[in-house]
Design a protein around this motif. Sequence first.
Motif, PDB file in Angstrom:
ATOM      1  N   VAL A  52      19.394 -20.754   1.429  1.00 23.06           N
ATOM      2  CA  VAL A  52      20.215 -19.690   2.019  1.00 23.06           C
ATOM      3  C   VAL A  52      20.542 -20.029   3.466  1.00 23.06           C
ATOM      4  N   LEU A  53      19.540 -20.431   4.233  1.00 26.93           N
ATOM      5  CA  LEU A  53      19.780 -20.771   5.639  1.00 26.93           C
ATOM      6  C   LEU A  53      20.718 -21.970   5.781  1.00 26.93           C
ATOM      7  N   ALA A  54      20.588 -22.947   4.894  1.00 26.80           N
ATOM      8  CA  ALA A  54      21.428 -24.151   4.977  1.00 26.80           C
ATOM      9  C   ALA A  54      22.893 -23.851   4.719  1.00 26.80           C
ATOM     10  N   SER A  55      23.191 -22.692   4.142  1.00 23.72           N
ATOM     11  CA  SER A  55      24.595 -22.327   3.917  1.00 23.72           C
ATOM     12  C   SER A  55      25.290 -21.921   5.218  1.00 23.72           C
ATOM     13  N   PHE A  56      24.522 -21.671   6.276  1.00 23.15           N
ATOM     14  CA  PHE A  56      25.089 -21.366   7.588  1.00 23.15           C
ATOM     15  C   PHE A  56      25.192 -22.662   8.394  1.00 23.15           C
ATOM     16  N   PRO A  57      26.318 -22.871   9.090  1.00 19.83           N
ATOM     17  CA  PRO A  57      26.514 -24.124   9.842  1.00 19.83           C
ATOM     18  C   PRO A  57      25.384 -24.446  10.819  1.00 19.83           C
ATOM     19  N   ARG A  58      24.818 -23.419  11.427  1.00 24.62           N
ATOM     20  CA  ARG A  58      23.760 -23.639  12.413  1.00 24.62           C
ATOM     21  C   ARG A  58      22.507 -24.278  11.805  1.00 24.62           C
ATOM     22  N   PHE A  59      22.264 -24.014  10.511  1.00 26.70           N
ATOM     23  CA  PHE A  59      21.047 -24.512   9.850  1.00 26.70           C
ATOM     24  C   PHE A  59      21.343 -25.540   8.752  1.00 26.70           C
ATOM     25  N   LYS A  60      22.508 -26.154   8.768  1.00 25.80           N
ATOM     26  CA  LYS A  60      22.887 -27.065   7.687  1.00 25.80           C
ATOM     27  C   LYS A  60      21.946 -28.268   7.564  1.00 25.80           C
ATOM     28  N   GLN A  61      21.234 -28.606   8.661  1.00 26.21           N
ATOM     29  CA  GLN A  61      20.313 -29.747   8.611  1.00 26.21           C
ATOM     30  C   GLN A  61      19.125 -29.491   7.677  1.00 26.21           C
TER      31      GLN A  61
END
Length: 196
Positions: A6-15
Amino acid sequence: LAAFEVLASFPRFKQLKVAVPAILAFTVPVTLFSALCGWLLAAKGDYEPTTLFWHRWLGVAFALAALSLWLVQRTNRVLLYRLLLAASVLLLLITGHFGGSLTHGDDYLVAPLRKIFSKESRVQPKVSTAGLREQDFSVYTNAIQPVLNASCVNCHGPNKSKARLRLDTAENIEQGGESGQVLVPNSADLSLLIKR
């Protein structure tokens, strides 16, 4: 894993996306090992049979779901992976609930709330036998059973009875367990208490 996805779907957490294969590679053997340990533990404990049945087989289903999730993630089938991940999270929650019921009793989710909001828990009655006759005061009901309920019944009660010993009623205490009687009338062996 689900939180990372879920977090990786946001650009800030894509890493975080790069950690997903490693998490899955770690999750599969741990889940299989946990299911095996659960089967071994179930053979030793005296658990409520229906709850044990559901926890056992849902645990196996979750282990297989984790393995399937790892295999599907490697094939880059995004929709199938997401559906399987959502199903796995739901399966984990249900399996965990049955596990909690086995170890802590059926009311383990609401018991803390009941203690907080019940009027009886706020005002503890003072237990005093001074000047009371036996028919007026039941030592067992007012002094002993509350202690057993608070400290012993989770492992020696109706949902789980280790060593086939139940301490939730006076009748069950009199029956004893696998090792025989726990109370012998007119016999006080204080050596057991001193050792503890």
